[in-house]
Scaffold this active site. Structure first.
Site, PDB file in Angstrom:
ATOM      1  N   CYS A   1     120.931  42.733   2.521  1.00  0.00           N
ATOM      2  CA  CYS A   1     121.817  43.869   2.728  1.00  0.00           C
ATOM      3  C   CYS A   1     121.100  44.854   3.635  1.00  0.00           C
ATOM      4  CB  CYS A   1     122.144  44.518   1.390  1.00  0.00           C
ATOM      5  SG  CYS A   1     123.070  46.043   1.575  1.00  0.00           S
TER       6      CYS A   1
ATOM      7  N   CYS B   1     126.814  49.463   6.260  1.00  0.00           N
ATOM      8  CA  CYS B   1     128.275  49.377   6.243  1.00  0.00           C
ATOM      9  C   CYS B   1     128.897  50.464   5.374  1.00  0.00           C
ATOM     10  CB  CYS B   1     128.750  48.009   5.799  1.00  0.00           C
ATOM     11  SG  CYS B   1     128.395  47.642   4.084  1.00  0.00           S
TER      12      CYS B   1
ATOM     13  N   THR C   1     123.452  51.301  -2.983  1.00  0.00           N
ATOM     14  CA  THR C   1     122.676  50.352  -2.201  1.00  0.00           C
ATOM     15  C   THR C   1     122.054  51.050  -1.001  1.00  0.00           C
ATOM     16  OG1 THR C   1     124.299  48.712  -2.843  1.00  0.00           O
ATOM     17  CG2 THR C   1     122.785  48.112  -1.080  1.00  0.00           C
TER      18      THR C   1
ATOM     19  N   TYR D   1     132.229  42.798   3.693  1.00  0.00           N
ATOM     20  CA  TYR D   1     131.533  41.659   3.097  1.00  0.00           C
ATOM     21  C   TYR D   1     131.850  40.346   3.823  1.00  0.00           C
ATOM     22  CZ  TYR D   1     129.880  44.329  -0.917  1.00  0.00           C
ATOM     23  OH  TYR D   1     129.232  45.219  -1.719  1.00  0.00           O
TER      24      TYR D   1
ATOM     25  N   GLU E   1     125.757  41.548  -5.798  1.00  0.00           N
ATOM     26  CA  GLU E   1     126.474  42.542  -4.997  1.00  0.00           C
ATOM     27  C   GLU E   1     127.756  41.936  -4.408  1.00  0.00           C
ATOM     28  OE1 GLU E   1     123.987  45.128  -2.345  1.00  0.00           O
ATOM     29  OE2 GLU E   1     125.429  44.427  -0.856  1.00  0.00           O
TER      30      GLU E   1
END
Lengths: 403, 403, 403, 403
Positions: free
Chosen positions: A12, A16, A103, A208, A359
């Site tokens: 990750c 985003c 995150t 995603y 996630e």
């Protein structure tokens, strides 16, 4: 872009969520200004320019602790279980509460706070969207644990799996943090909270379909490389399993692409992705990475979880024994195999698995959240009417009293 | 357009195969003319204008019988097992052979013949693409059987399931059929046969991401309607299963959309869909309709396969007994339920199942054909190199000699 | 027994591999004695009595490093890549080599060495089965790393997930280890190596239908408990997911039971499980625990991978903030939820995941090994002949020349 | 026995439902006699002896039409929507109502009527179990339609797929049918209705772990044979798919075996299968045959649904053309392939598919019925308590007030 960044980091990359917040806030603040005569969009655009000029990383912070989920924010025993406005003055607001599952929060320069659900009249103080610097006074970060997290502290470059990149999760606690009016983009307009949540969630679900595909690319590449190092890359069942990984990965990508391509321009000028397809994308993301990871572990073989530590490989007596017995194909060093297996372990059963698997399941909403949205957006009534027509039932009023 | 037509007919509507042929032939004939100085594209465009002006339905005919699949066309014991040029004169060609699995052939005005595989020097006579009217002399059609096919001949409107629309498959045998030069678009240019096949196949695979989704819409609608008629539509497990049907169906659609959106303009001006995503789309189509159909049968219930015939419902003595005992919710007639169950039976275990299920599996190539293409298009080398980089192996030349 | 032990430990309890070895060795040594007039079974029974009297834990050690898998043991560049007899004298043998993936080796009192594959004449020195004490001179153990392994060293009882039990994997290196003749059960009888491997593998594959089911029981229980602590246990989708977990888990158990019940008595008196069903059991075990784990993570929610560390909860300033914001249902303490989430993390994405997931995939042979055995044992010829009979093809000799 | 019969017939052979009724009635009538001093078990044993001596086929008839499922039998608008006692005299009872989905009813000599659900005081007349000859006065059978059913009437032996065997479904209507007291096994004892239903359902669910496996064997054999006839049987992906079919089929068998082996002796002396595993077995049966059928269609290829009719193959002009173009491997006749494809079509998309697929889904209860039973039987509380123990939570009373 997201697939590329996933490929470059194998984890990750934590950008985003801020960008999805920008898209959602731009559309909703524009609408608020149109409806209410406020100046939120103007403020937000100014903020956006600031972020772009300074090249800031922004954490979009939405998820509140929620306490007892059957109760609304103002009904909770502790009113802070949803983030809220606790005070205000001429200069700005003061907010209190917490945001969970943030995150990449510790890599961000800025935090963009948003409400986490649709709100009712009694929840007015919970309808707040605003930006604060990541180091504003009164903010406490609590770092979340991940599988194998302390390998990052061990000093080596191999057992950690991915020695350059990694994600993290943090809990952010706001202890009466001050926000100047300039950076407030929603203040008690409860009727816009639900729309903001849905639009942000839709954008984030669509994301995603890019980032996880990039991580999937790395996993596929690592598996292909390890198959070579283990001399199995030409076996038909190995090739077939790699095709399956590619197939699942590209299906996610196709869903992500379609979600964007079907986007429509909002009045603010920002494009909104397709709501239905965004939820379809995310629901696939809650499943396919798990199957891709399982296949990767199948091809990697058992050594991935029985291999001695980096220190053992470097040990003067044990190291040579490991070299002797863990030799694979003569074209590759033992370290070659070792590094690839640790990378696969990282993504499928280590710190990277937090981002690639869990996630994927819960980020931007758990599977049930997507299912609820799909039900709402599926136009079942139109489908039903069309089926009745095909079945020859629409000309027959007796069949459906009152339709 | 394809989804819409699928919704309107609940079956294969038999138009895509011709259109996919147009796209492929336009690109390839243009390339041939550029390379070889031929006039094929000009001829083809003229043909296309003719088809459009007259609003003709065209059957794209590719699949040869193939005999022993390990042998090339010219190596077969019987040279006719692949369609070929058997003679020619000043006016045109004569072709002999057969095309199998021709969906909708008997509804077409025209047949567009194409080779079925890449060819080598010794197979020159098999490299032929051309158009013939569907009623040209020397053509024999043999109609294929489908599950429950004779229900169409029984005269009723209920047991047939879909009383307005239906697909069919035919075998077309060419007994030295004459083709004027004007309608010949490839004549022994073996090097273009493979490319034509691949491009046609890719377009045709992408098409399934539209048409089958439309049929899926009808099935979802019928299931929703029958759940209402049976009083189960509010049960959480029924709602959850319908969401799953929608999810799978929209995933197919997303793949189809992405395949088109990612298309690129060929030199002829025609757009070519994305090859990789076309194969991804089709591979999903070989799976999801089966699961959608299984869920539909789950919700429909056992009566779908134990229900008496339409004639029994109309029988003076038996009919009233059936009305008495097969009554469901009072808001719906028994016939309402009966028609919906027969429609679901048609699509999942009847004549419609040929199109919705088996054609989804084998049409435009069986799953293994897609897997082979995906392997070729997956850029595994680039993925591997990127993974080595992440694993810290690219700086270490000892790891990968020659990389 | 195995399910019960899995329930009691929530991890690999490291006893089955020795017991599976006993079953296999008893049958094969008895057969060797019958065929060759040796005394291996007598020796083995004496050894078994010793083990039982002293209540010893025995590690069954089979898997060699294998080097280049296309080459036989004696063809390897390094002859030690398969364990072998390097010397012998009046008192016994000396063995050299290594055994990989030795689950629980460091908890064992004894190591029971067996060959890893069928052997040919030139591989005679590799056909050796024998027992050595775990602390025999010349044995080196190298401990394998597992996800989150160092949490066991941190001192707390919560973050480790399962504070009482855990599995481990080790590599065992034999540096010319002496074995007295008394404990030698096979010595160069190459024709019995393959049979021993297959019988051991079959027993070991069957074992997974017990132990992993017990771990699955713990996971299901933990998920049920955490759903209560989070107030979601009555949601229909949660209940449905738990049923699915139970269903998959009990399917594994049913396969394991059937494998044992269908067992037959060997001449030695020991029962041999059913070979085909043992492979069926194990192939399901390579899949279902992954799906069970995915569902567990779905129900557990995102906090499982974002929750702060045990030390943070105990921190004087941060601890109270975590208590404030991570409160769930009022009937449960925060620690209750914390411990359950850490247990689920342990089994699905931590040290326990090595045993529950990757060992389920590769232990007792990777999926492809089971598929190969299933092909061999499936009696496809009999199935084919029966199908021909149903199809009316057996009366027609022209159909099947020579069958 | 059930697997063998499935292999011999490739369809539902219609014997299990009667035998499952015997097992259930013997146990429950024995219990009734013990509790209530009735003579039902004695009567039933006499009936059973009669059936065995005369070698009679018995249809176990349970499923009522049910009307509005939210209402109990006596609350229905029409009291006949559940079968009931409408009158009685010295000699016996009179029953009225209907039983749906009666597989194989027209091949039976006897009908064994049972209630379909647990009953309350007001539903006393619905608590009836009894036997009547299949041709008793007042019984009306209405034959259910199946996919491709009329192929059985066409006269040929090929297109019908399975020319020797086949199943059927019928609706049985009881118009005040007389039953002598001698053959009455339950008469208004409402408290035993639920238990009878559950025990019958459990036995019947377990049966599917035998019969469907036998049909699966035929399908696997047919697919193996057709792969040979088409020259694809050595392709690795074909072999892999056949292994998958075997794996799924044997998993069903293992579940069925375990269900029986775990059976316990009831007081009447009859064995009762394991309730939990019976439901596990059946839930797998609602899924795996669909996947087995999909794989079969994959291997069979498209010709299965485009092949001309038997009459066309016999036609003087068309027949030779079909022989020419549909020739496969030279070792096999065209008819060989034709018969095998029609057999596969029969089982997966024809009359046989009713038994192999939809009956697998809904027979002995739809999937949701199994899920409900699994929830009840899963001992979730014990699992939860065990998990709390592992997590170290049982020693801490504060965690779980009142447990």
């Amino acid at each position: 872009m997201q697939r590329l960044l996933g490929q470059c980091t194998a984890c990750c990359f934590q950008r985003c969520v801020g960008m999805d917040s920008f898209n959602a806030l731009d559309v909703i603040t524009y609408q608020m200004d149109l409806d209410l005569g406020t100046e939120y969009n103007q403020r937000f655009r100014k903020y956006l320019a600031h972020v772009q000029e300074e090249n800031l990383v922004v954490d979009g912070a939405m998820t509140d602790p929620k306490g007892d989920r059957r109760l609304s924010p103002s009904q909770q025993a502790d009113p802070d279980l949803y983030l809220r406005i606790v005070d205000e003055n001429e200069d700005g607001l003061f907010i209190r509460g917490a945001k969970l599952h943030q995150t990449g929060a510790l890599s961000a320069h800025e935090i963009l706070v948003m409400p986490t659900r649709s709100l009712r009249e009694e929840d007015r103080d919970y309808a707040v969207a605003c930006a604060v610097p990541a180091d504003a006074e009164g903010i406490v970060y609590v770092y979340g644990r991940q599988a194998s997290d302390t390998r990052k502290l061990e000093g080596g470059k191999i057992d950690v799996g991915n020695y350059q990149f990694g994600g993290h999760e943090a809990m952010i606690i706001f202890q009466d943090v001050f926000v100047p009016w300039e950076w407030v983009f929603m203040c008690r307009e409860i009727h816009y909270a639900g729309g903001l949540v849905e639009l942000f969630a839709a954008h984030h679900r669509a994301s995603y379909g890019g980032c996880k595909v990039g991580v999937g690319d790395v996993l596929i590449g690592a598996v292909q490389a390890v198959a070579k190092a283990q001399g199995t890359e030409k076996a038909s069942h190995i090739k077939d399993k790699i095709v399956e990984m590619v197939h699942l990965n590209e299906t996610l990508f196709a869903c992500g692409l379609a979600t964007s391509y079907e986007g429509v321009r909002a009045q603010s000028g920002t494009y909104m992705i397709d709501y239905l397809l965004a939820n379809i994308t995310k629901l696939n993301v809650t499943r396919f990475p798990y199957e891709i990871a399982r296949i990767a572990q199948d091809i990697a073989g058992g050594l991935m979880v029985t291999m001695p530590s980096e220190q053992d490989f470097n040990h003067p007596e044990v190291g040579p024994l490991l070299e002797k017995y863990l030799v694979g194909s003569e074209d590759f060093t033992t370290e070659h195999r070792q590094r690839l297996l640790r990378l696969i372990e990282n993504i499928t059963l280590g710190a990277g698995g937090v981002g690639y698997l869990v996630e994927s399941l819960h980020g931007a909403g758990s599977p049930m959240a997507q299912r609820i949205m799909i039900t709402r957006l599926a136009e079942l009534d139109a489908k039903e009417e069309n089926a009745l027509k095909i079945a020859g039932l629409l000309e027959e009023p007796s069949a459906q009293a009152g339709d």
